[in-house]
Design an enzyme around this catalytic site. Structure first.
Site, PDB file in Angstrom:
ATOM      1  N   GLY A 122      -4.305  -6.663   2.750  1.00 13.93           N
ATOM      2  CA  GLY A 122      -3.029  -7.854   2.319  1.00 13.93           C
ATOM      3  C   GLY A 122      -2.839  -8.179   3.485  1.00 13.93           C
ATOM      4  O   GLY A 122      -2.831  -9.360   3.998  1.00 13.93           O
ATOM      5  N   GLY A 128       1.959   1.814  -3.733  1.00  6.69           N
ATOM      6  CA  GLY A 128       3.422   1.250  -4.485  1.00  6.69           C
ATOM      7  C   GLY A 128       3.811  -0.039  -3.506  1.00  6.69           C
ATOM      8  O   GLY A 128       4.750  -0.807  -3.886  1.00  6.69           O
ATOM      9  N   PHE A 129       3.439  -0.106  -2.118  1.00  8.90           N
ATOM     10  CA  PHE A 129       3.754  -1.175  -1.432  1.00  8.90           C
ATOM     11  C   PHE A 129       2.880  -1.602  -0.166  1.00  8.90           C
ATOM     12  O   PHE A 129       1.878  -0.705  -0.002  1.00  8.90           O
ATOM     13  CB  PHE A 129       5.078  -0.822  -0.483  1.00  8.90           C
ATOM     14  CG  PHE A 129       6.308  -0.150  -1.172  1.00  8.90           C
ATOM     15  CD1 PHE A 129       7.057  -0.867  -1.808  1.00  8.90           C
ATOM     16  CD2 PHE A 129       6.198   1.237  -1.376  1.00  8.90           C
ATOM     17  CE1 PHE A 129       8.276  -0.576  -2.620  1.00  8.90           C
ATOM     18  CE2 PHE A 129       7.293   1.841  -2.384  1.00  8.90           C
ATOM     19  CZ  PHE A 129       8.375   0.599  -2.892  1.00  8.90           C
ATOM     20  N   ASP A 141      -8.316   1.112   0.653  1.00  5.87           N
ATOM     21  CA  ASP A 141      -7.098   0.268   0.153  1.00  5.87           C
ATOM     22  C   ASP A 141      -5.777   0.772   0.736  1.00  5.87           C
ATOM     23  O   ASP A 141      -5.473   1.969   0.719  1.00  5.87           O
ATOM     24  CB  ASP A 141      -6.709   0.300  -1.531  1.00  5.87           C
ATOM     25  CG  ASP A 141      -5.769  -0.822  -1.523  1.00  5.87           C
ATOM     26  OD1 ASP A 141      -5.287  -1.513  -0.845  1.00  5.87           O
ATOM     27  OD2 ASP A 141      -5.435  -0.877  -2.723  1.00  5.87           O
ATOM     28  N   ASP A 155      -2.975  -6.088  -7.542  1.00  2.66           N
ATOM     29  CA  ASP A 155      -2.062  -4.711  -7.465  1.00  2.66           C
ATOM     30  C   ASP A 155      -1.064  -4.622  -8.706  1.00  2.66           C
ATOM     31  O   ASP A 155      -0.251  -5.357  -8.669  1.00  2.66           O
ATOM     32  CB  ASP A 155      -1.477  -4.480  -6.132  1.00  2.66           C
ATOM     33  CG  ASP A 155      -2.452  -4.143  -4.995  1.00  2.66           C
ATOM     34  OD1 ASP A 155      -3.083  -3.110  -5.209  1.00  2.66           O
ATOM     35  OD2 ASP A 155      -2.587  -4.896  -3.984  1.00  2.66           O
ATOM     36  N   HIS A 188      -8.136  -9.027  -4.946  1.00  6.46           N
ATOM     37  CA  HIS A 188      -7.388  -7.643  -5.099  1.00  6.46           C
ATOM     38  C   HIS A 188      -6.193  -7.945  -5.823  1.00  6.46           C
ATOM     39  O   HIS A 188      -5.218  -8.555  -5.397  1.00  6.46           O
ATOM     40  CB  HIS A 188      -7.561  -6.687  -4.034  1.00  6.46           C
ATOM     41  CG  HIS A 188      -7.008  -5.277  -4.235  1.00  6.46           C
ATOM     42  ND1 HIS A 188      -7.837  -4.340  -4.817  1.00  6.46           N
ATOM     43  CD2 HIS A 188      -5.815  -4.702  -4.133  1.00  6.46           C
ATOM     44  CE1 HIS A 188      -7.149  -3.094  -4.827  1.00  6.46           C
ATOM     45  NE2 HIS A 188      -5.911  -3.294  -4.532  1.00  6.46           N
ATOM     46  N   MET A 204      -1.723   0.382 -11.157  1.00  8.03           N
ATOM     47  CA  MET A 204      -1.011   1.786 -10.651  1.00  8.03           C
ATOM     48  C   MET A 204       0.018   1.705 -11.941  1.00  8.03           C
ATOM     49  O   MET A 204       1.310   1.597 -11.607  1.00  8.03           O
ATOM     50  CB  MET A 204      -0.355   1.401  -9.259  1.00  8.03           C
ATOM     51  CG  MET A 204      -1.369   1.514  -7.981  1.00  8.03           C
ATOM     52  SD  MET A 204      -0.612   0.709  -6.594  1.00  8.03           S
ATOM     53  CE  MET A 204      -1.219  -0.896  -7.045  1.00  8.03           C
ATOM     54  N   GLY A 234       1.647  -3.458   3.408  1.00 13.66           N
ATOM     55  CA  GLY A 234       2.343  -3.281   5.078  1.00 13.66           C
ATOM     56  C   GLY A 234       2.669  -2.102   5.260  1.00 13.66           C
ATOM     57  O   GLY A 234       3.415  -1.611   6.139  1.00 13.66           O
ATOM     58  N   HIS A 278      -6.437  -3.245  -9.620  1.00 17.52           N
ATOM     59  CA  HIS A 278      -5.931  -1.899  -9.187  1.00 17.52           C
ATOM     60  C   HIS A 278      -4.675  -1.611  -9.920  1.00 17.52           C
ATOM     61  O   HIS A 278      -3.452  -2.062  -9.658  1.00 17.52           O
ATOM     62  CB  HIS A 278      -5.762  -2.029  -7.649  1.00 17.52           C
ATOM     63  CG  HIS A 278      -5.032  -0.581  -7.160  1.00 17.52           C
ATOM     64  ND1 HIS A 278      -4.497  -0.502  -5.875  1.00 17.52           N
ATOM     65  CD2 HIS A 278      -5.219   0.729  -7.638  1.00 17.52           C
ATOM     66  CE1 HIS A 278      -4.013   0.709  -5.672  1.00 17.52           C
ATOM     67  NE2 HIS A 278      -4.577   1.456  -6.745  1.00 17.52           N
ATOM     68  N   MET A 290      -7.410   5.556  -1.547  1.00 16.80           N
ATOM     69  CA  MET A 290      -6.109   5.033  -0.947  1.00 16.80           C
ATOM     70  C   MET A 290      -5.970   5.703   0.502  1.00 16.80           C
ATOM     71  O   MET A 290      -5.923   6.806   0.685  1.00 16.80           O
ATOM     72  CB  MET A 290      -5.001   5.406  -1.807  1.00 16.80           C
ATOM     73  CG  MET A 290      -4.929   4.718  -3.229  1.00 16.80           C
ATOM     74  SD  MET A 290      -4.584   3.049  -3.399  1.00 16.80           S
ATOM     75  CE  MET A 290      -3.172   2.646  -2.356  1.00 16.80           C
ATOM     76  N   MET A 345       1.745  -2.758 -10.632  1.00 13.95           N
ATOM     77  CA  MET A 345       2.487  -1.628 -10.359  1.00 13.95           C
ATOM     78  C   MET A 345       3.707  -1.731 -11.372  1.00 13.95           C
ATOM     79  O   MET A 345       4.293  -2.612 -11.893  1.00 13.95           O
ATOM     80  CB  MET A 345       3.329  -1.840  -9.085  1.00 13.95           C
ATOM     81  CG  MET A 345       2.338  -2.039  -7.988  1.00 13.95           C
ATOM     82  SD  MET A 345       3.255  -2.111  -6.442  1.00 13.95           S
ATOM     83  CE  MET A 345       1.677  -2.110  -5.283  1.00 13.95           C
ATOM     84  N   SER A 374      -5.568  -8.555  -0.786  1.00 15.00           N
ATOM     85  CA  SER A 374      -4.706  -8.291  -2.049  1.00 15.00           C
ATOM     86  C   SER A 374      -3.463  -9.344  -1.906  1.00 15.00           C
ATOM     87  O   SER A 374      -2.853  -9.706  -0.929  1.00 15.00           O
ATOM     88  CB  SER A 374      -3.963  -6.856  -1.585  1.00 15.00           C
ATOM     89  OG  SER A 374      -2.668  -6.772  -2.121  1.00 15.00           O
TER      90      SER A 374
END
Ligand code: 5RP
Ligand code: FE2
Length: 227
Positions: free
Chosen positions: A199, A146-147, A177, A39, A37, A72, A149, A70, A141, A41, A12
């Site tokens: 990621g 949303g974040f 993920d 993301d 990947h 979101m 880490g 992906h 998921m 958002m 990611s």
């Protein structure tokens, strides 16, 4: 049960250095990434804002790797065409992205792309049964979206195993993920996941050699723990 889908490692770019995204994508491809990947958002469906189709279109020439997008975002339908045109190969929408999941998946396929459904940690798997013939990928998921880490939520591996059983011999990828590391990849692979998004665990180290070591380690953990 034997799983026949090959293991795919999908870094990611959320965890990469945004100031040199093209270079990061070339490096992670050379380091062995199968998919990239992406993301997306919207600051509405999830409490964060990342990037959109214009950025993805600029990144497309930097690699031949599959673009695993992906989304979101909610509502999602009005944006599907722009992500298809930007060069996404797999377009995944959340079960809750609304207003009509079946229509969204149908629209992705009508655009000639692979369609994915994403389930949040608290989303039950039953919804997959209703659209199983409409999807090429199920994304589970293992963090709240949303974040990057965040810490892997272990309870989702039971749901993964149930979805793996539901998929059976169908040509559908099971993707996990969030919080995937060499340690958590073991349980994901045991539960039947064949596509692993990572990621932080891929981009740590910041060099192409580190990316290669990180990808190889996650791949090994997954390949040696298949159901
Ligand atoms: O969808 C996502 C977050 O919503 C990301 O793909 C995910 O969090 C990957 O990052 P990390 O491996 O660092 O958890
Ligand atoms: Fe993601």
């Amino acid at each position: 049960m034997t799983s026949h889908r090959p293991i795919k490692i999908a870094p990611s770019i959320l965890a990469s250095d945004y100031s040199k995204l093209g270079q990061e994508i070339r490096d992670v491809t050379e380091a062995g990434a199968d998919w990239i990947h992406l993301d997306v958002m919207d600051g509405h469906f999830v409490p964060n804002i990342s990037y959109g189709p214009d950025v993805i279109a600029k990144l497309r020439p930097h690699t031949d790797a599959v673009f695993d997008c992906h989304l979101m975002i909610s509502p999602v339908d009005m944006y599907l065409e722009s992500f298809a045109k930007a060069g996404c190969d797999i377009i995944t929408v959340h079960a809750e992205a609304g207003p009509h999941l079946h229509r969204s998946l149908q629209a992705v396929r009508n655009l000639g792309k692979k369609a994915g459904i994403a389930l949040n940690p608290a989303t039950p798997m039953n919804i997959v049964e209703q659209v199983i013939d409409m999807v090429d990928l199920v994304l589970v998921m293992s963090v709240n979206p949303g974040f990057g880490g965040q810490k892997f939520i272990h309870s989702v591996t039971d749901k993964m195993a149930d979805i793996h059983a539901l998929i059976g011999e169908r040509p559908i990828d099971l993707e996990v993920d969030g919080g995937v590391t060499t340690e958590t990849a073991v349980d994901c692979a045991k539960a039947g996941a064949n596509a692993l998004v990572a990621g932080s665990a891929v981009f740590k180290g910041g060099t192409i050699d580190a990316y290669r070591d990180n990808i190889n380690a996650i791949r090994k953990a997954a390949e040696t723990n298949r159901p």
